[in-house]
Design a protein around this motif. Structure first.
Motif, short mmCIF file in Angstrom:
data_model
loop_
_atom_site.label_atom_id
_atom_site.label_comp_id
_atom_site.label_asym_id
_atom_site.label_seq_id
_atom_site.Cartn_x
_atom_site.Cartn_y
_atom_site.Cartn_z
N GLU A 1 -43.97 -20.53 12.24
CA GLU A 1 -42.87 -20.85 13.15
C GLU A 1 -41.98 -19.64 13.34
O GLU A 1 -41.23 -19.26 12.43
N GLU A 2 -42.02 -19.04 14.54
CA GLU A 2 -41.17 -17.91 14.85
C GLU A 2 -39.82 -18.38 15.38
O GLU A 2 -39.71 -19.45 15.99
N SER A 3 -38.81 -17.55 15.16
CA SER A 3 -37.49 -17.80 15.74
C SER A 3 -36.76 -16.47 15.86
O SER A 3 -37.19 -15.47 15.29
N GLY A 4 -35.65 -16.49 16.61
CA GLY A 4 -34.82 -15.31 16.73
C GLY A 4 -34.90 -14.61 18.06
O GLY A 4 -34.18 -13.63 18.30
N GLY A 5 -35.76 -15.07 18.95
CA GLY A 5 -35.86 -14.44 20.26
C GLY A 5 -34.60 -14.68 21.08
O GLY A 5 -33.74 -15.49 20.73
N GLY A 6 -34.49 -13.95 22.17
CA GLY A 6 -33.33 -14.11 23.04
C GLY A 6 -33.29 -13.01 24.07
O GLY A 6 -34.27 -12.27 24.25
N GLN B 1 -46.42 -20.03 17.57
CA GLN B 1 -46.35 -20.39 18.99
C GLN B 1 -45.60 -19.34 19.81
O GLN B 1 -45.65 -19.38 21.04
N GLY B 2 -44.91 -18.45 19.15
CA GLY B 2 -44.24 -17.37 19.87
C GLY B 2 -42.77 -17.62 20.12
O GLY B 2 -42.31 -18.77 20.16
N THR B 3 -42.06 -16.52 20.28
CA THR B 3 -40.65 -16.57 20.65
C THR B 3 -40.41 -15.49 21.70
O THR B 3 -40.95 -14.39 21.59
N GLN B 4 -39.62 -15.80 22.71
CA GLN B 4 -39.47 -14.89 23.85
C GLN B 4 -38.33 -13.90 23.62
O GLN B 4 -37.24 -14.27 23.19
N VAL B 5 -38.61 -12.65 23.96
CA VAL B 5 -37.60 -11.60 23.92
C VAL B 5 -37.49 -11.00 25.32
O VAL B 5 -38.50 -10.60 25.91
N ILE B 6 -36.28 -10.96 25.83
CA ILE B 6 -36.03 -10.37 27.14
C ILE B 6 -35.01 -9.24 26.98
O ILE B 6 -33.93 -9.46 26.41
N VAL B 7 -35.37 -8.06 27.45
CA VAL B 7 -34.48 -6.91 27.39
C VAL B 7 -34.13 -6.52 28.81
O VAL B 7 -34.97 -6.02 29.55
N SER B 8 -32.90 -6.77 29.19
CA SER B 8 -32.50 -6.54 30.56
C SER B 8 -31.00 -6.37 30.65
O SER B 8 -30.24 -6.98 29.89
N GLY C 1 -32.90 -0.51 19.21
CA GLY C 1 -33.17 0.36 20.34
C GLY C 1 -34.10 -0.28 21.35
O GLY C 1 -35.00 0.37 21.90
N LEU C 2 -33.86 -1.55 21.62
CA LEU C 2 -34.76 -2.28 22.51
C LEU C 2 -34.74 -1.72 23.93
O LEU C 2 -33.69 -1.30 24.44
N LYS C 3 -35.93 -1.73 24.54
CA LYS C 3 -36.12 -1.22 25.89
C LYS C 3 -36.62 -2.34 26.79
O LYS C 3 -37.22 -3.31 26.30
N PRO C 4 -36.43 -2.22 28.10
CA PRO C 4 -36.95 -3.26 29.00
C PRO C 4 -38.45 -3.52 28.80
O PRO C 4 -38.90 -4.66 28.92
N GLU C 5 -39.21 -2.49 28.45
CA GLU C 5 -40.65 -2.68 28.25
C GLU C 5 -40.97 -3.42 26.95
O GLU C 5 -42.14 -3.74 26.71
N ASP C 6 -39.98 -3.70 26.14
CA ASP C 6 -40.19 -4.54 24.96
C ASP C 6 -40.14 -6.03 25.30
O ASP C 6 -40.39 -6.87 24.44
N THR C 7 -39.82 -6.35 26.55
CA THR C 7 -39.79 -7.74 26.99
C THR C 7 -41.18 -8.35 26.83
O THR C 7 -42.16 -7.81 27.35
N ALA C 8 -41.25 -9.46 26.09
CA ALA C 8 -42.55 -10.07 25.79
C ALA C 8 -42.34 -11.35 25.00
O ALA C 8 -41.24 -11.62 24.52
N ASP C 9 -43.42 -12.10 24.86
CA ASP C 9 -43.47 -13.19 23.87
C ASP C 9 -43.97 -12.58 22.58
O ASP C 9 -45.00 -11.88 22.56
N TYR C 10 -43.26 -12.84 21.48
CA TYR C 10 -43.59 -12.24 20.19
C TYR C 10 -44.17 -13.30 19.27
O TYR C 10 -43.64 -14.41 19.18
N TYR C 11 -45.24 -12.93 18.58
CA TYR C 11 -45.96 -13.85 17.71
C TYR C 11 -46.13 -13.25 16.31
O TYR C 11 -46.34 -12.05 16.16
N CYS C 12 -46.06 -14.11 15.31
CA CYS C 12 -46.44 -13.67 13.97
C CYS C 12 -47.84 -14.21 13.67
O CYS C 12 -48.29 -15.18 14.29
#
Length: 120
Positions: free
Chosen positions: A5-10, A112-119, A82-93
């Protein structure tokens, strides 16, 4: 197999930081983090040997991301700075790797993944 179970995206602005966590039931010799950017294939980010603590990173995150393990809490952690726009993705463990530990290893159990948006 186990449920992860992933968490912490945003959503964060460029240059920001996020910490992702992954709750697991039992650890394997190698655990890792992956991501899938929109419209692209899934890619390995980082892996950790749970016995010795050795870590491995993809070139595009080395120096910015840190993988770690909190065995007392059964949590796999990915600290991202140091997050970049290209780090935008669904992240999975993932756990239950086959073969040598690496972000390119084959893993058997996935969250199931957690979404990270860098914008901005």
């Amino acid at each position: 197999t186990q449920t992860l179970e992933e968490s912490g995206g945003g959503s964060v602005p460029p240059g920001g930081s996020l910490t992702l966590t992954c709750k697991y039931r039992s650890r394997s010799h190698c655990m890792g983090w992956f991501r899938q950017p929109p419209g692209k294939a899934r890619e390995g980010i980082a892996a950790i040997e749970t016995g010795g603590g050795s870590t491995y990173y993809a070139d595009f995150v080395r120096g910015r991301f840190t993988i770690s393990l909190d065995d007392a809490k059964n949590i796999l952690v990915l600290q991202m700075t140091g997050l970049k726009p290209e780090d935008t993705a669904d992240y999975y463990c993932a756990t239950d790797a086959t073969g040598p530990c690496s972000p390119r290893a084959l893993f058997g159990d996935w969250g199931q993944g957690t979404q990270v948006i860098v914008s901005s």
